[in-house]
Design a protein around this motif. Structure first.
Motif, PDB file in Angstrom:
ATOM      1  N   THR A 118      21.925  -4.292  40.159  1.00  0.00           N
ATOM      2  CA  THR A 118      22.540  -4.247  41.485  1.00  0.00           C
ATOM      3  C   THR A 118      22.244  -2.952  42.249  1.00  0.00           C
ATOM      4  OG1 THR A 118      24.567  -3.283  40.586  1.00  0.00           O
ATOM      5  CG2 THR A 118      24.470  -5.711  40.771  1.00  0.00           C
ATOM      6  N   GLY A 119      21.915  -1.902  41.530  1.00  0.00           N
ATOM      7  CA  GLY A 119      21.733  -0.606  42.174  1.00  0.00           C
ATOM      8  C   GLY A 119      23.053   0.105  42.444  1.00  0.00           C
ATOM      9  N   TRP A 120      24.141  -0.433  41.908  1.00  0.00           N
ATOM     10  CA  TRP A 120      25.460   0.152  42.100  1.00  0.00           C
ATOM     11  C   TRP A 120      25.732   1.250  41.081  1.00  0.00           C
ATOM     12  CZ3 TRP A 120      28.426  -5.133  42.225  1.00  0.00           C
ATOM     13  CH2 TRP A 120      28.223  -5.742  43.475  1.00  0.00           C
ATOM     14  N   LEU A 121      26.666   2.132  41.410  1.00  0.00           N
ATOM     15  CA  LEU A 121      27.137   3.132  40.469  1.00  0.00           C
ATOM     16  C   LEU A 121      28.128   2.486  39.502  1.00  0.00           C
ATOM     17  CD1 LEU A 121      27.704   6.121  42.912  1.00  0.00           C
ATOM     18  CD2 LEU A 121      25.777   5.751  41.364  1.00  0.00           C
ATOM     19  N   ALA A 122      28.462   3.205  38.427  1.00  0.00           N
ATOM     20  CA  ALA A 122      29.329   2.666  37.383  1.00  0.00           C
ATOM     21  C   ALA A 122      30.693   2.227  37.931  1.00  0.00           C
ATOM     22  CB  ALA A 122      29.519   3.684  36.265  1.00  0.00           C
ATOM     23  N   HIS A 123      31.300   3.052  38.789  1.00  0.00           N
ATOM     24  CA  HIS A 123      32.634   2.697  39.288  1.00  0.00           C
ATOM     25  C   HIS A 123      32.601   1.445  40.154  1.00  0.00           C
ATOM     26  CE1 HIS A 123      31.135   5.150  42.658  1.00  0.00           C
ATOM     27  NE2 HIS A 123      31.992   4.490  43.406  1.00  0.00           N
ATOM     28  N   SER A 124      31.543   1.249  40.906  1.00  0.00           N
ATOM     29  CA  SER A 124      31.422   0.047  41.736  1.00  0.00           C
ATOM     30  C   SER A 124      31.199  -1.187  40.875  1.00  0.00           C
ATOM     31  CB  SER A 124      30.257   0.188  42.715  1.00  0.00           C
ATOM     32  OG  SER A 124      30.465   1.291  43.562  1.00  0.00           O
ATOM     33  N   THR A 125      30.421  -1.028  39.812  1.00  0.00           N
ATOM     34  CA  THR A 125      30.153  -2.139  38.904  1.00  0.00           C
ATOM     35  C   THR A 125      31.424  -2.539  38.166  1.00  0.00           C
ATOM     36  OG1 THR A 125      27.910  -1.274  38.644  1.00  0.00           O
ATOM     37  CG2 THR A 125      28.626  -2.942  37.066  1.00  0.00           C
ATOM     38  N   ARG A 126      32.186  -1.564  37.709  1.00  0.00           N
ATOM     39  CA  ARG A 126      33.462  -1.869  37.049  1.00  0.00           C
ATOM     40  C   ARG A 126      34.430  -2.540  38.009  1.00  0.00           C
ATOM     41  NH1 ARG A 126      32.716   3.416  34.939  1.00  0.00           N
ATOM     42  NH2 ARG A 126      31.992   3.326  32.792  1.00  0.00           N
ATOM     43  N   ALA A 127      34.434  -2.100  39.254  1.00  0.00           N
ATOM     44  CA  ALA A 127      35.309  -2.719  40.262  1.00  0.00           C
ATOM     45  C   ALA A 127      34.923  -4.183  40.474  1.00  0.00           C
ATOM     46  CB  ALA A 127      35.233  -1.951  41.577  1.00  0.00           C
TER      47      ALA A 127
END
Length: 162
Positions: A118-127
């Motif tokens: 996704t190219g997302w950071l860890a916190h965004s992926t967990r969210a």
């Protein structure tokens, strides 16, 4: 036929959005352990890894462990097999749809896999994973072949968490 003492717990879980059974207030650790064992033996509930703010009965190496009402549990109460809410599926071609597809694979997906896709950071992926749980999807947590934490989406709450 379910015991009258458990009926209220199961009914409350059936009415909740997450289908989780809250541990009764004031229940000591020994009594909670005995009740947990009895409930799990009935196949009306299953242990699942939950996030910190969800009802849980105990914690182990996997994290906080909650009890989720199974299809058999809902049916024992005379309810339909699924929650009353409507699950919405992500639009095809979106990053959420990509995450869902990766989580539905037999091997599931690690946080690193999801971040790379996704190219997302860890916190965004967990969210995003938390959002899937809140939408009623059943997310289990286990280990892949290399011992890394892998997440999987399952169709039924009766699937055991590894």
């Amino acid at each position: 036929m379910i015991d009258e003492n458990y009926h209220a717990l199961l009914k409350a879980a059936a009415e909740s959005h997450d289908q989780l059974i809250a541990r009764p207030a004031g229940l000591n650790a020994r009594a909670a352990k005995a009740l947990l064992a009895k409930l799990c033996q009935t196949a009306l509930v299953v242990e699942v890894v939950v996030i910190a703010d969800e009802p849980h009965w105990h914690s182990d190496e996997r994290g906080p462990i909650g009890l989720r009402l199974t299809t058999a549990g809902r049916e024992s109460l005379g309810l339909d097999a699924g929650p009353d809410r409507v699950e919405t599926k992500p639009r095809s071609g979106t990053k959420q749809a990509l995450i869902v597809a990766m989580l539905q694979r037999e091997e599931g997906a690690t946080l690193t896999d999801l971040m790379a896709a996704t190219g997302w950071l860890a916190h965004s992926t967990r969210a995003a994973l938390t959002g899937l749980r809140k939408r009623g999807m059943i997310l289990t947590k286990g280990c892949d072949a290399e011992g890394r934490t892998a997440y999987r989406l399952t169709d039924d709450a009766t699937v055991e968490v590894r």
